[in-house]
Write a protein that holds these residues in place. Structure first.
Motif, short mmCIF file in Angstrom:
data_model
loop_
_atom_site.label_atom_id
_atom_site.label_comp_id
_atom_site.label_asym_id
_atom_site.label_seq_id
_atom_site.Cartn_x
_atom_site.Cartn_y
_atom_site.Cartn_z
N GLY A 53 -4.97 33.48 10.03
CA GLY A 53 -4.72 32.10 10.45
C GLY A 53 -5.96 31.24 10.55
O GLY A 53 -5.86 30.02 10.71
N VAL A 54 -7.14 31.85 10.47
CA VAL A 54 -8.36 31.07 10.59
C VAL A 54 -8.79 30.60 9.20
O VAL A 54 -8.82 31.38 8.26
N SER A 55 -9.08 29.29 9.07
CA SER A 55 -9.44 28.81 7.74
C SER A 55 -10.95 28.74 7.56
O SER A 55 -11.45 28.81 6.45
N LYS A 56 -11.68 28.59 8.64
CA LYS A 56 -13.12 28.51 8.50
C LYS A 56 -13.81 29.13 9.70
O LYS A 56 -13.35 28.97 10.82
N VAL A 57 -14.88 29.86 9.44
CA VAL A 57 -15.68 30.40 10.53
C VAL A 57 -17.00 29.64 10.54
O VAL A 57 -17.67 29.53 9.53
N ALA A 167 -11.15 33.60 5.66
CA ALA A 167 -11.73 32.31 5.97
C ALA A 167 -13.10 32.21 5.30
O ALA A 167 -13.75 33.22 5.04
N VAL A 168 -13.50 30.99 5.01
CA VAL A 168 -14.86 30.79 4.51
C VAL A 168 -15.80 30.78 5.70
O VAL A 168 -15.43 30.38 6.81
N ILE A 169 -17.01 31.25 5.46
CA ILE A 169 -18.00 31.25 6.53
C ILE A 169 -19.02 30.15 6.26
O ILE A 169 -19.54 30.05 5.14
N GLU A 170 -19.22 29.31 7.24
CA GLU A 170 -20.18 28.23 7.06
C GLU A 170 -21.23 28.34 8.16
O GLU A 170 -20.91 28.33 9.34
N ALA A 171 -22.47 28.49 7.74
CA ALA A 171 -23.53 28.55 8.74
C ALA A 171 -23.84 27.12 9.16
O ALA A 171 -23.90 26.22 8.32
N ILE A 172 -23.98 26.91 10.45
CA ILE A 172 -24.29 25.56 10.89
C ILE A 172 -25.65 25.53 11.54
O ILE A 172 -26.13 26.54 12.05
#
Lengths: 316, 120
Positions: A53-57, A167-172
């Motif tokens: 259910g998670v679309s982005k981390v 989910a895609v992983i996006e580093a912030i």
């Protein structure tokens, strides 16, 4: 509309309550983004990406987040939500654990909104149910806040699957250390048994146990059932067991499949912590004890006979 | 929330508080045990049940307190809004649990748990 869920973790593994929180987010509906803020938690973010259910981390890796101190974490969350115009998220969710309850009020204050605490049911994206007066009443509340900051009581929602998602992983860009607080140390009770709030079976002892040594009886039974051991406030205040075992209004809220109350009279504050259990068994020598009014199965008798006998019977 | 608005550090669920110089060490009760954090003063600390014994007001002090001046402040005078964005739609009683049955013996209990409730 997107929902930001703050993952609770120890930099290695996700806390179980996070999965319940994601389930609540699914009921609200919308894109679910999971914020993993920690230190050296790259591998963890990959686990988090598998959560159904998670679309982005969103991965914020910085030494400042190692212990999820609210002074450092709350500004990051507020920045994520309100850094853009219009606000990027309509809801911010975290589990109503000691960590979530530590961080989220600070987030709510930074966003200048009211927090909605310990929801147990989602009725619509702006209407929720939450227990009040120690669970003696359920209030349905509607929020008109631009961003809804919500803590989720994990027993109100069935956990989502911990795998199967992609989910895609996006580093912030990670935040900074506010420099006003520091982690010194922690003492975690080590236990082979399942965690109290996540266990399928919980066995709790009360004042009737008489002393701490007698809790061994419960531990023996717990090991046979694969159960966690809890206690009532009376037992904790008397020093029989450490206070992280306390079940009740001021302790843990549990909702296992089977709850066995041993030597617990059933004060209303204790009932508030366990009355959502599926099946409740009470063992008490006082047949007038209020615990019997909520128990599915009551056994009037001396616990020092009944518990070993129960352990023996389950073995065979 | 107060801590966030003032920008102070916060220590919640405190079970032990020690002041050392310009910082305070707060031991917090967390789900798995205890956590200790060092906070720069000023800091905001919320307490847990077992931190200490409350200092109850004695009757003479209550009588004395009645003579103390009371400052009354209004939100308007302070220039803040106390309007809530949360509206309570309804309050209802939770589903009540009814009393179950009493079993006579441990054997009967185990039998019921196995066959009726199917939890073990």
């Amino acid at each position: 509309m997107a929902i930001l869920v703050i993952a609770e973790h120890n930099n290695v593994a996700l806390a179980a309550a996070t999965l319940n929180t994601v389930a609540a987010a699914q009921q609200i509906g919308g894109d679910i983004h999971l914020l993993v803020a920690g230190n050296g938690c790259g591998a963890l973010s990959e686990t988090a990406a598998q959560v159904a259910g998670v679309s982005k981390v969103l991965l914020a890796d910085n030494a400042a987040f190692a212990h999820q101190l609210p002074e450092n974490l709350a500004p990051l969350v507020a920045e994520l939500v309100c850094g853009t115009s219009p606000a990027a998220y309509s809801h911010v969710l975290a589990a109503a654990t000691t960590t979530g309850k530590n961080v989220l009020p600070r987030v709510a204050a930074l966003l200048d909104v009211d927090q909605i605490s310990e929801i147990v049911k989602v009725e619509s994206p702006d209407t929720f149910q939450r227990p009040i007066y120690a669970g003696n009443a359920i209030a349905t509340v509607q929020s008109s806040a631009s961003v809804k900051v919500i803590t989720v009581r994990s027993t109100g929602f069935d956990a989502v699957a911990g795998e199967g998602g992609s989910a895609v992983i996006e580093a912030i860009a990670a935040g900074t250390d506010a420099g006003i607080s520091a982690f010194v140390g922690e003492e975690l009770a080590k236990s082979e048994r399942p965690e109290l709030t996540a266990a399928k079976v919980v066995i709790s002892g009360g004042r009737g146990m008489q002393n701490g040594d007698n809790f061994q009886l419960l531990y023996q039974l717990a090991d046979k059932l694969g159960a966690a051991v809890g206690a009532s406030r009376a037992a904790v205040d008397a020093g029989f067991v450490p206070n992280d075992l306390q079940v009740g209004q001021t302790g843990k809220i549990v909702a296992p499949q089977l709850y066995i109350a041993v030597g617990i009279s059933g004060a209303i504050q204790h009932l508030a912590g366990m009355k959502d259990s599926k099946v409740i068994v009470a063992i008490n020598k006082d047949e007038e004890a209020p615990i019997f009014q909520v128990a599915d199965y009551g056994l009037v008798g001396d616990l020092f006979d009944a518990v070993p006998e129960l352990a023996g019977a389950i073995n065979g | 929330m107060l801590a966030a608005l003032t920008g102070f550090a916060q220590g919640t669920f405190a079970s032990r508080v020690e002041v050392a110089g310009d910082q305070v060490n707060v031991t917090r009760e967390i789900d798995g045990g205890l956590q200790t954090v060092a906070l720069k003063l000023p800091a905001i600390v919320t307490t847990d049940l077992r931190l200490n014994e409350p200092r109850y007001a004695s009757l003479p002090n209550i009588m004395k307190a009645k003579k103390k001046p009371l400052d009354v402040l209004t939100p308007d005078a302070l220039g803040v809004s106390t309007a809530s964005t949360v509206k309570i739609l309804k309050v209802e009683a939770p589903a009540a649990r009814s009393a179950g049955i009493k079993v006579k013996s441990v054997a009967e209990l185990v039998e019921k748990l196995k066959n009726e409730a199917k939890v073990i």
